[in-house]
Design a protein around this motif. Structure first.
Motif, PDB file in Angstrom:
ATOM      1  N   MET A 201       0.909  -1.161   0.038  1.00  0.00           N
ATOM      2  CA  MET A 201       0.101  -0.076   0.142  1.00  0.00           C
ATOM      3  C   MET A 201       0.896   1.217  -0.039  1.00  0.00           C
ATOM      4  N   ILE A 202       0.399   2.221  -0.541  1.00  0.00           N
ATOM      5  CA  ILE A 202       1.100   3.608  -0.364  1.00  0.00           C
ATOM      6  C   ILE A 202      -0.079   4.606  -0.030  1.00  0.00           C
ATOM      7  N   TRP A 203       0.220   5.418   0.936  1.00  0.00           N
ATOM      8  CA  TRP A 203      -0.933   6.304   1.378  1.00  0.00           C
ATOM      9  C   TRP A 203      -0.067   7.602   0.801  1.00  0.00           C
ATOM     10  N   LEU A 204      -0.828   8.626  -0.146  1.00  0.00           N
ATOM     11  CA  LEU A 204      -0.608   9.793  -0.661  1.00  0.00           C
ATOM     12  C   LEU A 204      -1.415  10.807  -0.099  1.00  0.00           C
ATOM     13  N   LYS A 205      -0.705  11.635   0.278  1.00  0.00           N
ATOM     14  CA  LYS A 205      -1.481  13.116   0.400  1.00  0.00           C
ATOM     15  C   LYS A 205      -1.154  14.279  -0.665  1.00  0.00           C
ATOM     16  N   VAL A 206      -2.184  14.716  -1.115  1.00  0.00           N
ATOM     17  CA  VAL A 206      -2.100  15.637  -2.164  1.00  0.00           C
ATOM     18  C   VAL A 206      -2.415  16.995  -1.624  1.00  0.00           C
ATOM     19  N   THR A 207      -1.889  18.201  -1.634  1.00  0.00           N
ATOM     20  CA  THR A 207      -2.174  19.318  -1.208  1.00  0.00           C
ATOM     21  C   THR A 207      -2.227  20.435  -2.483  1.00  0.00           C
ATOM     22  N   THR A 208      -3.230  20.962  -2.691  1.00  0.00           N
ATOM     23  CA  THR A 208      -3.247  22.108  -3.621  1.00  0.00           C
ATOM     24  C   THR A 208      -3.011  23.354  -2.771  1.00  0.00           C
ATOM     25  N   LYS A 209      -2.468  24.317  -3.384  1.00  0.00           N
ATOM     26  CA  LYS A 209      -1.950  25.582  -2.622  1.00  0.00           C
ATOM     27  C   LYS A 209      -2.883  26.660  -3.408  1.00  0.00           C
ATOM     28  N   GLY A 210      -3.169  27.776  -2.905  1.00  0.00           N
ATOM     29  CA  GLY A 210      -4.099  28.685  -3.584  1.00  0.00           C
ATOM     30  C   GLY A 210      -3.682  30.229  -2.750  1.00  0.00           C
ATOM     31  N   LYS A 211      -4.323  30.993  -2.953  1.00  0.00           N
ATOM     32  CA  LYS A 211      -4.335  32.460  -2.248  1.00  0.00           C
ATOM     33  C   LYS A 211      -5.738  33.038  -1.699  1.00  0.00           C
ATOM     34  N   THR A 212      -5.299  33.214  -0.404  1.00  0.00           N
ATOM     35  CA  THR A 212      -6.549  33.808   0.257  1.00  0.00           C
ATOM     36  C   THR A 212      -7.088  34.967  -0.167  1.00  0.00           C
ATOM     37  N   ALA A 213      -8.396  35.235  -0.211  1.00  0.00           N
ATOM     38  CA  ALA A 213      -8.891  36.627  -0.365  1.00  0.00           C
ATOM     39  C   ALA A 213     -10.346  36.800   0.159  1.00  0.00           C
ATOM     40  N   HIS A 214     -10.916  37.675   0.271  1.00  0.00           N
ATOM     41  CA  HIS A 214     -12.092  37.885   0.745  1.00  0.00           C
ATOM     42  C   HIS A 214     -13.242  37.172   0.010  1.00  0.00           C
ATOM     43  N   SER A 215     -14.133  36.564   0.394  1.00  0.00           N
ATOM     44  CA  SER A 215     -15.060  35.775  -0.590  1.00  0.00           C
ATOM     45  C   SER A 215     -15.999  36.642  -1.193  1.00  0.00           C
ATOM     46  N   SER A 216     -16.092  37.860  -0.741  1.00  0.00           N
ATOM     47  CA  SER A 216     -16.876  38.725  -1.732  1.00  0.00           C
ATOM     48  C   SER A 216     -16.300  39.341  -2.842  1.00  0.00           C
ATOM     49  N   ALA A 217     -14.899  39.087  -3.284  1.00  0.00           N
ATOM     50  CA  ALA A 217     -14.202  39.104  -4.421  1.00  0.00           C
ATOM     51  C   ALA A 217     -13.235  38.000  -4.571  1.00  0.00           C
ATOM     52  N   PRO A 218     -13.818  36.894  -4.885  1.00  0.00           N
ATOM     53  CA  PRO A 218     -12.993  35.634  -5.025  1.00  0.00           C
ATOM     54  C   PRO A 218     -12.013  35.658  -6.146  1.00  0.00           C
ATOM     55  N   GLU A 219     -12.363  36.627  -7.311  1.00  0.00           N
ATOM     56  CA  GLU A 219     -11.367  36.586  -8.282  1.00  0.00           C
ATOM     57  C   GLU A 219     -10.020  37.063  -7.795  1.00  0.00           C
ATOM     58  N   LEU A 220      -9.849  37.805  -6.649  1.00  0.00           N
ATOM     59  CA  LEU A 220      -8.610  38.054  -6.118  1.00  0.00           C
ATOM     60  C   LEU A 220      -7.735  37.141  -5.549  1.00  0.00           C
ATOM     61  N   GLY A 221      -8.371  36.079  -5.143  1.00  0.00           N
ATOM     62  CA  GLY A 221      -7.578  34.938  -4.624  1.00  0.00           C
ATOM     63  C   GLY A 221      -7.590  33.623  -5.827  1.00  0.00           C
ATOM     64  N   VAL A 222      -6.989  32.598  -5.238  1.00  0.00           N
ATOM     65  CA  VAL A 222      -7.015  31.198  -5.783  1.00  0.00           C
ATOM     66  C   VAL A 222      -7.467  30.182  -4.838  1.00  0.00           C
ATOM     67  N   ASN A 223      -8.648  29.899  -5.558  1.00  0.00           N
ATOM     68  CA  ASN A 223      -9.125  28.926  -4.317  1.00  0.00           C
ATOM     69  C   ASN A 223      -8.897  27.441  -4.310  1.00  0.00           C
ATOM     70  N   ALA A 224      -8.148  26.871  -3.499  1.00  0.00           N
ATOM     71  CA  ALA A 224      -7.433  25.642  -3.269  1.00  0.00           C
ATOM     72  C   ALA A 224      -8.452  24.507  -3.504  1.00  0.00           C
ATOM     73  N   ILE A 225      -9.708  24.924  -3.204  1.00  0.00           N
ATOM     74  CA  ILE A 225     -10.621  23.683  -3.228  1.00  0.00           C
ATOM     75  C   ILE A 225     -10.895  23.613  -4.585  1.00  0.00           C
ATOM     76  N   SER A 226     -11.220  24.524  -5.438  1.00  0.00           N
ATOM     77  CA  SER A 226     -11.364  24.461  -6.970  1.00  0.00           C
ATOM     78  C   SER A 226     -10.295  23.610  -7.632  1.00  0.00           C
ATOM     79  N   SER A 227      -9.265  24.116  -7.017  1.00  0.00           N
ATOM     80  CA  SER A 227      -7.793  23.314  -7.574  1.00  0.00           C
ATOM     81  C   SER A 227      -7.881  21.752  -7.399  1.00  0.00           C
ATOM     82  N   MET A 228      -8.474  21.526  -6.129  1.00  0.00           N
ATOM     83  CA  MET A 228      -8.525  20.179  -5.717  1.00  0.00           C
ATOM     84  C   MET A 228      -9.694  19.627  -6.816  1.00  0.00           C
ATOM     85  N   ARG A 229     -10.708  20.113  -7.037  1.00  0.00           N
ATOM     86  CA  ARG A 229     -11.817  19.719  -7.624  1.00  0.00           C
ATOM     87  C   ARG A 229     -11.291  18.953  -9.039  1.00  0.00           C
ATOM     88  N   ALA A 230     -10.490  20.002  -9.664  1.00  0.00           N
ATOM     89  CA  ALA A 230      -9.890  19.929 -10.807  1.00  0.00           C
ATOM     90  C   ALA A 230      -8.674  18.600 -11.017  1.00  0.00           C
TER      91      ALA A 230
END
Ligand code: ZN
Length: 370
Positions: A173-202
């Motif tokens: 067995m091999i247990w792998l951890k994958v971490t996506t990194k983004g950039k925080t931003a106020h969620s009223s202006a999400p275009e200013l950040g990079v959403n790590a959860i969206s990256s994980m979905r991809a």
């Protein structure tokens, strides 16, 4: 012996508690037959115990390898408290009853009975009960590090619960951890950040399409892969800058773990080409190689004859066996208890299986060492 098994179950050896109390119970039990053992303890509560029963030395030794630790009882309710070792309807209930304090109690009892009858053995018996098999195999790795005194065994027996099947192979067995990194931003202006959860979905969308390039194995067919944990995000109004998943991959003998990691890195590179803000890394949380002993080798054939088995089997779960490979000896997994009860609520072992196991282990010892 039942009381000995019950005491072992009552000694909670989950990773927080450590193995020392169980090692002391085993040392005391072996001492009843005048068998010396050595407890190797570290970090206050962690422990291995090794017993070495000497012989005339004309034959190669047999090595029995158990683990002292158990997994946590979990959130689900148990019919009997997990560390009470209640006996009911011919079964002893408790965490570790099958995996694998039943195996420990029976091999210790078999060794005691052989010693008590004054049988002159021509090969040594070595018993290792190790720490940490369920987490990082720290106990067996420590034993292997200090093994200069040990000559090559005729065979290695792991008394894990196989319901008396002779098991000669298990997956890795091999247990792998994958971490996506983004950039925080106020969620009223999400275009200013990079959403790590969206990256994980991809990434997870790509992972669904991904197949590891490996030949099917005659015993198991294919490998398996399952995404089992996910975490990410800190607050409802902040674009998350990190998301992590845990992936459990069960591998086949000969399957190259490095290649899987490289495949993941290629998926990252491809996703970055599609979207330059994509950023991810992969790390290994735990890895255990697969184990495969030639079922036609003379040790396995004689072992099967000793216990009256007509066939050998392969299983999906892993053991400490791959760490013992440098000893150069064939490895067999064989013990009392139903493997499907392991790590589940209401784990139990049949008292009749415990009694049968003692007889099997005595036959094995006499077959190879008399
Ligand atoms: Zn186990």
């Amino acid at each position: 012996m039942k009381e000995f098994l019950q005491k072992l179950i009552q000694a909670d050896t989950t990773s927080d508690k450590g193995e020392l109390a169980a090692a002391q119970i085993i040392a005391a039990e072996l001492g009843l037959s005048g068998i010396d053992s050595r407890i190797d303890s570290w970090g206050q509560t962690r422990a291995n115990i090794v017993a070495h029963i000497k012989s005339t030395g004309q034959k190669a030794p047999l090595l029995f390898v158990c683990h002292l630790d158990v997994v946590v009882p979990g959130e689900a309710a148990w019919s009997h408290p997990p560390f009470a070792a209640v006996e009911s309807d011919g079964k002893i209930y408790g965490r570790g009853s099958a995996d694998m304090k039943g195996g420990i109690a029976t091999i210790v009892t078999a060794i005691r009975q052989v010693v008590d009858t004054g049988t002159r053995l021509q090969g040594d018996i070595i018993l290792l009960c190790a720490a940490g098999e369920e987490t990082d195999s720290c106990g067996v790795r420590r034993f292997m590090h200090e093994r200069s005194w040990l000559s090559e065994p005729a065979g290695i027996i792991i008394p894990e619960p196989t319901d008396f099947a002779v098991v000669t192979a298990h997956r890795g067995m091999i247990w792998l951890k994958v971490t996506t990194k983004g950039k925080t931003a106020h969620s009223s202006a999400p275009e200013l950040g990079v959403n790590a959860i969206s990256s994980m979905r991809a990434f997870l969308d790509e992972l669904d399409k991904y197949k590891i390039d490996v030949q099917p194995h005659p015993l198991w067919g294919s490998y398996s892969m399952s995404v089992n944990t996910i975490s990410g995000g800190k607050a409802m109004n902040v674009v998350p800058d990190q998301c992590t998943v845990g992936i459990d991959i069960r591998t086949l003998p000969g399957q190259n773990h490095e290649r899987i990691i490289n495949d993941f890195k290629q998926i990252f590179a491809w996703l970055k080409q599609q979207n330059p803000t994509f950023n991810a890394e992969v790390s290994v949380d735990r890895a255990v190689e697969a184990m495969e002993t030639d079922p036609q080798c003379s040790f396995v054939r004689e072992f099967c004859a000793a216990v009256g088995a007509n066939e050998t089997k392969a299983v999906g779960f892993t053991t400490d066996a791959p760490h013992l490979r440098p000893l150069g000896a064939p490895i067999v997994i064989f013990g009392p208890g139903k493997p499907e009860l392991c790590h589940k609520p209401d784990e139990y072992i049949d008292v009749s299986d415990v009694e049968t196991a003692v007889e099997h282990y005595k036959k094995i010892i006499l077959k190879f060492l008399l």
